[in-house]
Design a protein around this motif. Structure first.
Motif, mmCIF file in Angstrom:
data_model
loop_
_atom_site.group_PDB
_atom_site.id
_atom_site.type_symbol
_atom_site.label_atom_id
_atom_site.label_comp_id
_atom_site.label_asym_id
_atom_site.label_seq_id
_atom_site.Cartn_x
_atom_site.Cartn_y
_atom_site.Cartn_z
ATOM 1 N N GLY A 19 -32.802 97.182 -51.033
ATOM 2 C CA GLY A 19 -32.757 96.007 -50.153
ATOM 3 C C GLY A 19 -32.003 96.336 -48.878
ATOM 4 N N SER A 21 -32.974 97.085 -45.776
ATOM 5 C CA SER A 21 -33.605 97.017 -44.443
ATOM 6 C C SER A 21 -32.913 96.052 -43.491
ATOM 7 C CB SER A 21 -35.089 96.650 -44.567
ATOM 8 O OG SER A 21 -35.236 95.322 -45.005
ATOM 9 N N SER A 22 -32.019 95.206 -44.017
ATOM 10 C CA SER A 22 -31.398 94.215 -43.115
ATOM 11 C C SER A 22 -30.112 93.668 -43.737
ATOM 12 C CB SER A 22 -32.374 93.057 -42.838
ATOM 13 O OG SER A 22 -32.769 92.454 -44.058
ATOM 14 N N ILE A 24 -26.625 92.197 -45.113
ATOM 15 C CA ILE A 24 -25.418 92.716 -45.761
ATOM 16 C C ILE A 24 -25.628 94.144 -46.257
ATOM 17 C CG2 ILE A 24 -24.043 92.440 -47.870
ATOM 18 C CD1 ILE A 24 -24.321 89.381 -47.482
ATOM 19 N N SER A 43 -36.812 99.221 -49.300
ATOM 20 C CA SER A 43 -37.182 97.801 -49.260
ATOM 21 C C SER A 43 -38.708 97.750 -49.330
ATOM 22 C CB SER A 43 -36.641 97.104 -48.016
ATOM 23 O OG SER A 43 -37.504 97.268 -46.919
ATOM 24 N N ARG A 44 -39.259 96.528 -49.321
ATOM 25 C CA ARG A 44 -40.721 96.416 -49.478
ATOM 26 C C ARG A 44 -41.482 96.950 -48.279
ATOM 27 N NH1 ARG A 44 -40.706 90.092 -50.159
ATOM 28 N NH2 ARG A 44 -39.218 90.515 -48.501
ATOM 29 N N LYS A 48 -39.955 98.099 -41.761
ATOM 30 C CA LYS A 48 -38.563 97.635 -41.685
ATOM 31 C C LYS A 48 -37.588 98.682 -42.219
ATOM 32 C CE LYS A 48 -37.298 93.447 -42.929
ATOM 33 N NZ LYS A 48 -37.237 92.245 -43.800
ATOM 34 N N ASP A 69 -40.850 98.379 -53.879
ATOM 35 C CA ASP A 69 -40.543 97.007 -54.298
ATOM 36 C C ASP A 69 -39.704 97.093 -55.567
ATOM 37 O OD1 ASP A 69 -40.740 94.349 -55.451
ATOM 38 O OD2 ASP A 69 -42.449 93.993 -54.129
ATOM 39 N N VAL A 70 -38.565 96.429 -55.598
ATOM 40 C CA VAL A 70 -37.691 96.547 -56.782
ATOM 41 C C VAL A 70 -38.342 95.969 -58.036
ATOM 42 C CG1 VAL A 70 -35.498 96.654 -55.517
ATOM 43 C CG2 VAL A 70 -36.409 94.419 -56.240
ATOM 44 N N GLY A 96 -28.991 95.333 -53.938
ATOM 45 C CA GLY A 96 -28.796 94.089 -53.185
ATOM 46 C C GLY A 96 -30.069 93.384 -52.766
ATOM 47 N N THR A 146 -24.149 90.096 -55.996
ATOM 48 C CA THR A 146 -24.450 88.828 -56.637
ATOM 49 C C THR A 146 -24.136 87.705 -55.650
ATOM 50 O OG1 THR A 146 -24.026 87.494 -58.614
ATOM 51 C CG2 THR A 146 -22.194 88.845 -57.826
ATOM 52 N N LYS A 164 -28.776 85.110 -60.380
ATOM 53 C CA LYS A 164 -27.492 85.762 -60.082
ATOM 54 C C LYS A 164 -26.553 85.690 -61.293
ATOM 55 C CE LYS A 164 -28.112 86.967 -55.636
ATOM 56 N NZ LYS A 164 -28.186 88.379 -55.182
ATOM 57 N N PRO A 190 -20.412 87.925 -52.395
ATOM 58 C CA PRO A 190 -20.014 87.508 -51.040
ATOM 59 C C PRO A 190 -20.014 85.991 -50.922
ATOM 60 C CG PRO A 190 -21.958 88.998 -51.014
ATOM 61 C CD PRO A 190 -21.772 88.505 -52.417
ATOM 62 N N ILE A 193 -21.889 84.726 -45.284
ATOM 63 C CA ILE A 193 -21.669 85.848 -44.357
ATOM 64 C C ILE A 193 -22.440 85.586 -43.064
ATOM 65 C CG2 ILE A 193 -21.958 88.354 -44.037
ATOM 66 C CD1 ILE A 193 -19.815 87.489 -46.187
ATOM 67 N N THR A 196 -26.720 86.488 -41.130
ATOM 68 C CA THR A 196 -27.576 87.019 -42.200
ATOM 69 C C THR A 196 -28.734 86.063 -42.449
ATOM 70 O OG1 THR A 196 -26.282 85.881 -43.925
ATOM 71 C CG2 THR A 196 -25.651 88.155 -43.400
ATOM 72 N N GLY A 198 -29.705 85.199 -45.366
ATOM 73 C CA GLY A 198 -29.289 84.269 -46.415
ATOM 74 C C GLY A 198 -28.719 82.987 -45.832
HETATM 75 P P1 NAP Z 1 -31.585 89.932 -46.223
HETATM 76 O O1 NAP Z 1 -31.192 90.490 -44.893
HETATM 77 O O2 NAP Z 1 -32.834 89.129 -46.308
HETATM 78 O O3 NAP Z 1 -31.617 91.138 -47.265
HETATM 79 C C1 NAP Z 1 -32.475 91.154 -48.366
HETATM 80 C C2 NAP Z 1 -33.041 92.551 -48.476
HETATM 81 O O4 NAP Z 1 -33.813 92.640 -49.668
HETATM 82 C C3 NAP Z 1 -33.953 92.935 -47.319
HETATM 83 O O5 NAP Z 1 -33.652 94.268 -46.971
HETATM 84 C C4 NAP Z 1 -35.359 92.856 -47.921
HETATM 85 O O6 NAP Z 1 -36.173 93.787 -47.229
HETATM 86 C C5 NAP Z 1 -35.045 93.275 -49.351
HETATM 87 N N1 NAP Z 1 -36.018 92.833 -50.345
HETATM 88 C C6 NAP Z 1 -36.453 91.570 -50.600
HETATM 89 N N2 NAP Z 1 -37.318 91.591 -51.617
HETATM 90 C C7 NAP Z 1 -37.422 92.874 -52.026
HETATM 91 C C8 NAP Z 1 -38.140 93.524 -53.053
HETATM 92 N N3 NAP Z 1 -38.958 92.839 -53.868
HETATM 93 N N4 NAP Z 1 -38.017 94.878 -53.192
HETATM 94 C C9 NAP Z 1 -37.210 95.586 -52.369
HETATM 95 N N5 NAP Z 1 -36.486 95.022 -51.391
HETATM 96 C C10 NAP Z 1 -36.603 93.685 -51.220
HETATM 97 O O7 NAP Z 1 -30.439 88.987 -46.822
HETATM 98 P P2 NAP Z 1 -28.834 88.943 -46.822
HETATM 99 O O8 NAP Z 1 -28.489 87.527 -46.519
HETATM 100 O O9 NAP Z 1 -28.215 90.042 -46.071
HETATM 101 O O10 NAP Z 1 -28.553 89.131 -48.399
HETATM 102 C C11 NAP Z 1 -28.282 90.417 -48.965
HETATM 103 C C12 NAP Z 1 -27.707 90.253 -50.363
HETATM 104 O O11 NAP Z 1 -26.474 89.522 -50.298
HETATM 105 C C13 NAP Z 1 -28.595 89.488 -51.330
HETATM 106 O O12 NAP Z 1 -28.453 90.043 -52.620
HETATM 107 C C14 NAP Z 1 -28.015 88.099 -51.308
HETATM 108 O O13 NAP Z 1 -28.305 87.357 -52.454
HETATM 109 C C15 NAP Z 1 -26.538 88.417 -51.195
HETATM 110 N N6 NAP Z 1 -25.710 87.334 -50.660
HETATM 111 C C16 NAP Z 1 -25.845 86.963 -49.362
HETATM 112 C C17 NAP Z 1 -25.005 85.986 -48.834
HETATM 113 C C18 NAP Z 1 -25.073 85.618 -47.386
HETATM 114 O O14 NAP Z 1 -24.183 84.891 -46.889
HETATM 115 N N7 NAP Z 1 -26.062 86.082 -46.658
HETATM 116 C C19 NAP Z 1 -24.063 85.350 -49.667
HETATM 117 C C20 NAP Z 1 -23.982 85.734 -51.000
HETATM 118 C C21 NAP Z 1 -24.802 86.732 -51.497
HETATM 119 P P3 NAP Z 1 -37.792 93.697 -47.074
HETATM 120 O O15 NAP Z 1 -38.106 92.327 -46.575
HETATM 121 O O16 NAP Z 1 -38.065 94.809 -46.096
HETATM 122 O O17 NAP Z 1 -38.333 93.996 -48.446
#
Ligand code: NAP
Ligand code: COA
Length: 267
Positions: A19, A21-22, A24, A43-44, A48, A69-70, A96, A146, A164, A190, A193, A196, A198
């Protein structure tokens, strides 16, 4: 962590980020690369993940990006094998990859619920399970990402809460099974954040963001660097006796609602 210590801890290590590509996870990858680690990202999306790896190689550090893809165990295993062939034994795994959308249970199909559980929970099992054969043993540190939804129920997040919560328990079970091999298994939870995807989904307006901040003990969102620093600690020998732990990096979010006049009559 100061930069000299960080270099000592992460230099030359092989780090696999699912995960990556973007957001956290990419933030963790970039932080680790700047400290001398070699990065393998999946990532998928082919485009990206290639662009993400390029942000690292453009800075003069080592990284490869692979589309996987995970949810597809064979694809994940193939990417881990490529990372191992290229960089050697894997020292750190960050799991992640995640999906989220805001919907009540009655507004999501069985497939909608399953999709998030498949990416977050089954995906984490796939990444950690497939990594085992390629890990530096003893010594490897596995870190899942998580979220607070694992322990605090949240409206319109039934799928994420269930997925989670599963990750937290999986972390503890694998820590017990793999501890004797010298593999540590932990997770970071986290809080909200900044900048992001999320939080763009969960708090899509400045008003929603302000409401969330007003209820957190530390009254602010965290940064990607806050999470990367915690991951660097868990990856390091300083954390050699830590396994099966869920490390909150959340400004006190898990404590509950600290809104209003938190000091009451003592303010
Ligand atoms: P994000 O930028 O959307 O990151 C998600 C990543 O997962 C992307 O790189 C996406 O890339 C990849 N992904 C999604 N589906 C996939 C799949 N089936 N196989 C492989 N890769 C896949 O989101 P983020 O907000 O930074 O979140 C990152 C992590 O932190 C997540 O686990 C989230 O639950 C956790 N988290 C985030 C927050 C927050 O405040 N943002 C808070 C608590 C926890 P592609 O689209 O290229 O596949
Ligand atoms: N409300 C209700 N159901 C939704 C939904 C929403 N907002 N978004 C998607 N779904 C449902 C779809 O309708 C589909 O169910 P169906 O087949 O019964 O119609 C199911 O979820 C799968 O959707 P699909 O778009 O095929 O899944 P995908 O595997 O391509 O994408 C998601 C996965 C849905 C999680 C997508 O939001 C995503 O790619 N997220 C990654 C980025 C992200 O969420 N980042 C934040 C991480 S915290």
């Amino acid at each position: 962590m100061n930069s000299a210590l960080k270099d000592q801890v992460l230099a030359g290590k092989t780090v696999f980020v699912a995960g990556g590509s973007s957001g956290i996870n990419l933030g963790i990858a970039q932080h680790f690369a700047r400290a001398g680690a070699k990065l393998a990202l999946i990532s998928r999306s082919e485009d990206k993940i290639a662009a993400a790896a390029k942000t690292i190689t453009d800075e003069g550090f080592e990284a490869i990006g692979m589309a996987a893809d995970v949810r597809d165990y064979a694809a994940v295993e193939g990417a881990l094998r490529q990372a191992h062939d290229r960089f050697g034994d894997i020292d750190v795994v960050i799991s992640g990859a995640a999906g989220n959308f805001v919907a009540p249970a009655l507004g999501m199909s069985a497939n909608g619920f399953k999709t998030v559980v498949d990416i977050d929970l089954i995906g984490t099992f796939n990444v950690l399970r497939a990594s085992y054969q390629f890990l530096r043993r003893p010594g490897a540190s596995l870190i899942s990402i998580t979220a607070g939804q694992a322990v605090r129920p949240a409206l319109f997040q039934a799928h994420v809460c269930a997925a989670k919560a599963g990750i937290n328990m999986l972390t503890k079970c694998l820590a017990m099974e793999w501890g004797p091999s010298g593999v540590r298994v932990n997770a970071i939870s986290p809080g909200p954040i900044a900048e992001t995807e999320g939080m763009a989904r969960l708090a899509p307006s400045p008003e929603a963001e302000a409401r969330i901040k007003a209820r957190i003990a530390l009254r602010d969102y965290g940064t990607k660097t806050d999470i990367a620093e915690a991951a660097a600690y868990l990856a390091s020998d300083s954390a050699r006796y830590i396994t099966g732990t869920i490390l909150n990096v959340d400004g006190g979010s898990e404590l509950g609602d600290a809104g209003g006049d938190a000091l009451g009559p003592f303010s």
